[in-house]
Design a protein around this motif. Structure first.
Motif, PDB file in Angstrom:
ATOM      1  N   LEU A 123       0.942  -0.687  -0.367  1.00 32.58           N
ATOM      2  CA  LEU A 123       0.093  -0.439   0.195  1.00 32.58           C
ATOM      3  C   LEU A 123       0.831   0.877   0.019  1.00 32.58           C
ATOM      4  O   LEU A 123       0.819   2.004  -0.729  1.00 32.58           O
ATOM      5  CB  LEU A 123      -0.783  -0.112   1.275  1.00 32.58           C
ATOM      6  CG  LEU A 123      -2.317  -1.166   1.341  1.00 32.58           C
ATOM      7  CD1 LEU A 123      -2.942  -0.538   2.280  1.00 32.58           C
ATOM      8  CD2 LEU A 123      -2.995  -0.900  -0.045  1.00 32.58           C
ATOM      9  N   LEU A 124       1.888   1.302   0.814  1.00 34.28           N
ATOM     10  CA  LEU A 124       2.534   2.442   0.567  1.00 34.28           C
ATOM     11  C   LEU A 124       3.388   2.392  -0.995  1.00 34.28           C
ATOM     12  O   LEU A 124       4.084   2.896  -1.320  1.00 34.28           O
ATOM     13  CB  LEU A 124       3.829   2.377   1.786  1.00 34.28           C
ATOM     14  CG  LEU A 124       3.183   2.247   3.501  1.00 34.28           C
ATOM     15  CD1 LEU A 124       3.958   2.047   5.051  1.00 34.28           C
ATOM     16  CD2 LEU A 124       2.757   3.934   3.548  1.00 34.28           C
ATOM     17  N   VAL A 125       3.931   1.472  -1.106  1.00 36.41           N
ATOM     18  CA  VAL A 125       4.876   1.713  -3.034  1.00 36.41           C
ATOM     19  C   VAL A 125       3.326   2.558  -3.696  1.00 36.41           C
ATOM     20  O   VAL A 125       3.937   3.693  -4.281  1.00 36.41           O
ATOM     21  CB  VAL A 125       4.852   0.436  -3.027  1.00 36.41           C
ATOM     22  CG1 VAL A 125       5.185   0.210  -4.677  1.00 36.41           C
ATOM     23  CG2 VAL A 125       6.332   0.027  -2.386  1.00 36.41           C
ATOM     24  N   LEU A 126       2.586   1.554  -3.557  1.00 39.62           N
ATOM     25  CA  LEU A 126       1.649   2.122  -4.372  1.00 39.62           C
ATOM     26  C   LEU A 126       0.650   3.707  -3.747  1.00 39.62           C
ATOM     27  O   LEU A 126       0.673   4.580  -4.633  1.00 39.62           O
ATOM     28  CB  LEU A 126      -0.109   1.674  -4.257  1.00 39.62           C
ATOM     29  CG  LEU A 126      -0.209   0.373  -5.257  1.00 39.62           C
ATOM     30  CD1 LEU A 126      -1.550  -0.859  -4.814  1.00 39.62           C
ATOM     31  CD2 LEU A 126       0.519   0.533  -6.621  1.00 39.62           C
ATOM     32  N   PHE A 127       0.514   3.792  -2.925  1.00 40.63           N
ATOM     33  CA  PHE A 127      -0.458   5.328  -2.319  1.00 40.63           C
ATOM     34  C   PHE A 127       0.231   6.321  -1.901  1.00 40.63           C
ATOM     35  O   PHE A 127       0.437   7.841  -1.717  1.00 40.63           O
ATOM     36  CB  PHE A 127      -1.359   4.869  -1.366  1.00 40.63           C
ATOM     37  CG  PHE A 127      -2.206   4.209  -2.047  1.00 40.63           C
ATOM     38  CD1 PHE A 127      -3.820   4.922  -2.803  1.00 40.63           C
ATOM     39  CD2 PHE A 127      -3.042   3.111  -2.133  1.00 40.63           C
ATOM     40  CE1 PHE A 127      -4.734   4.539  -3.665  1.00 40.63           C
ATOM     41  CE2 PHE A 127      -3.656   2.117  -2.738  1.00 40.63           C
ATOM     42  CZ  PHE A 127      -4.780   2.466  -3.515  1.00 40.63           C
ATOM     43  N   GLY A 128       1.873   5.758  -1.159  1.00 35.52           N
ATOM     44  CA  GLY A 128       3.128   7.227  -0.526  1.00 35.52           C
ATOM     45  C   GLY A 128       2.353   7.025   0.666  1.00 35.52           C
ATOM     46  O   GLY A 128       1.586   6.623   1.241  1.00 35.52           O
ATOM     47  N   PRO A 129       2.829   7.631   1.528  1.00 41.91           N
ATOM     48  CA  PRO A 129       3.100   7.721   2.832  1.00 41.91           C
ATOM     49  C   PRO A 129       1.332   8.716   3.489  1.00 41.91           C
ATOM     50  O   PRO A 129       0.878   7.881   4.360  1.00 41.91           O
ATOM     51  CB  PRO A 129       3.948   8.492   3.820  1.00 41.91           C
ATOM     52  CG  PRO A 129       4.936   9.199   2.305  1.00 41.91           C
ATOM     53  CD  PRO A 129       4.149   8.584   1.397  1.00 41.91           C
ATOM     54  N   ASP A 130       1.145   9.644   3.054  1.00 38.57           N
ATOM     55  CA  ASP A 130       0.510  10.581   3.056  1.00 38.57           C
ATOM     56  C   ASP A 130      -1.121   9.016   3.406  1.00 38.57           C
ATOM     57  O   ASP A 130      -1.639   9.720   3.931  1.00 38.57           O
ATOM     58  CB  ASP A 130       0.063  11.521   2.384  1.00 38.57           C
ATOM     59  CG  ASP A 130       1.414  12.900   2.563  1.00 38.57           C
ATOM     60  OD1 ASP A 130       1.952  12.059   3.714  1.00 38.57           O
ATOM     61  OD2 ASP A 130       1.835  13.335   1.903  1.00 38.57           O
ATOM     62  N   ILE A 131      -1.327   8.190   2.139  1.00 40.21           N
ATOM     63  CA  ILE A 131      -2.422   7.865   2.002  1.00 40.21           C
ATOM     64  C   ILE A 131      -2.378   6.570   2.476  1.00 40.21           C
ATOM     65  O   ILE A 131      -3.651   5.835   2.549  1.00 40.21           O
ATOM     66  CB  ILE A 131      -2.801   8.639   0.039  1.00 40.21           C
ATOM     67  CG1 ILE A 131      -3.443  10.057   0.186  1.00 40.21           C
ATOM     68  CG2 ILE A 131      -3.882   7.000  -0.179  1.00 40.21           C
ATOM     69  CD1 ILE A 131      -3.695   9.542  -1.258  1.00 40.21           C
ATOM     70  N   GLY A 132      -1.516   5.868   1.881  1.00 40.35           N
ATOM     71  CA  GLY A 132      -1.377   4.507   2.068  1.00 40.35           C
ATOM     72  C   GLY A 132      -1.685   4.056   3.734  1.00 40.35           C
ATOM     73  O   GLY A 132      -1.531   2.605   4.088  1.00 40.35           O
ATOM     74  N   ALA A 133      -0.045   4.863   4.559  1.00 39.00           N
ATOM     75  CA  ALA A 133      -0.090   4.752   6.023  1.00 39.00           C
ATOM     76  C   ALA A 133      -1.432   4.265   6.702  1.00 39.00           C
ATOM     77  O   ALA A 133      -2.642   5.265   6.207  1.00 39.00           O
ATOM     78  CB  ALA A 133       0.237   6.046   6.376  1.00 39.00           C
ATOM     79  N   HIS A 134      -1.024   3.806   7.458  1.00 41.68           N
ATOM     80  CA  HIS A 134      -2.833   3.338   8.622  1.00 41.68           C
ATOM     81  C   HIS A 134      -2.476   2.235   9.732  1.00 41.68           C
ATOM     82  O   HIS A 134      -1.196   1.542   9.950  1.00 41.68           O
ATOM     83  CB  HIS A 134      -3.222   1.512   7.867  1.00 41.68           C
ATOM     84  CG  HIS A 134      -2.577   0.925   7.103  1.00 41.68           C
ATOM     85  ND1 HIS A 134      -1.672   1.163   6.505  1.00 41.68           N
ATOM     86  CD2 HIS A 134      -1.766  -0.178   7.386  1.00 41.68           C
ATOM     87  CE1 HIS A 134      -1.188   0.229   5.681  1.00 41.68           C
ATOM     88  NE2 HIS A 134      -1.544  -0.900   6.430  1.00 41.68           N
ATOM     89  N   ALA A 135      -3.293   2.642  10.269  1.00 39.14           N
ATOM     90  CA  ALA A 135      -3.674   1.847  11.311  1.00 39.14           C
ATOM     91  C   ALA A 135      -3.445   0.165  11.250  1.00 39.14           C
ATOM     92  O   ALA A 135      -3.844  -0.091  10.519  1.00 39.14           O
ATOM     93  CB  ALA A 135      -4.546   1.918  12.361  1.00 39.14           C
TER      94      ALA A 135
END
Length: 159
Positions: A123-135
């Protein structure tokens, strides 16, 4: 951002909706949109044709940790397929909020987090840290439906 272009560049294609195996019925929605949230049911790995993908079995006695990590990435692709069908454009995703992952684990297996890192990193590769980061929650369980090695559910925010 063009998430589907990034997916294609990585060699992945969105699969169609999962087909239940003979004698089994999916009595739920894969993606439920409510306001600016999408609640995603537990997804397993899929092949590009929509069929359920292995490996099947317990990690690590029947499925290696590396193979389970590969499965976790395919779970993400399966989930993106459901999101695409529900919201039309994956670029509408503004945040991955919560990811709950389960690994079909041998008793005492301590690396569920390692397996689910493959999902999170994808997810981080696809969306980057602003959108892809998650709990996230990553737990080992005694069994999973259809003997899947990894199943993940999630909640995302959309515009």
């Amino acid at each position: 951002m063009h998430i589907e272009t990034k997916l294609a560049d990585l060699g992945f294609a969105l699969p169609p909706a999962p087909e239940p195996p003979p004698g089994f019925q999916f009595a739920f929605e894969w993606a439920r949109v409510r306001g600016n949230r999408v609640y995603l049911a537990g997804h397993g790995a899929q092949n590009p044709d929509g069929s359920l993908a292995g490996p099947f079995g317990k990690v690590p006695s029947e499925v290696s940790v590396d193979a389970a990590c590969d499965s976790a990435r395919l779970v993400a692709v399966s989930m993106l397929g459901s999101l695409s069908r529900a919201i039309g454009d994956l670029d509408r995703i503004t945040a991955w909020l919560l990811v709950s992952g389960m690994v079909n684990a041998d008793s005492g297996f301590p690396q569920s987090t390692v397996v689910l890192n493959a999902f999170s990193d994808f997810l981080l590769v696809l969306f980057g840290p602003d959108i892809g980061a998650h709990a996230r929650t990553a737990i080992g369980v005694a069994s999973l439906p259809m003997n899947s090695s990894v199943i993940v559910s999630a909640e995302v925010e959309i515009s």
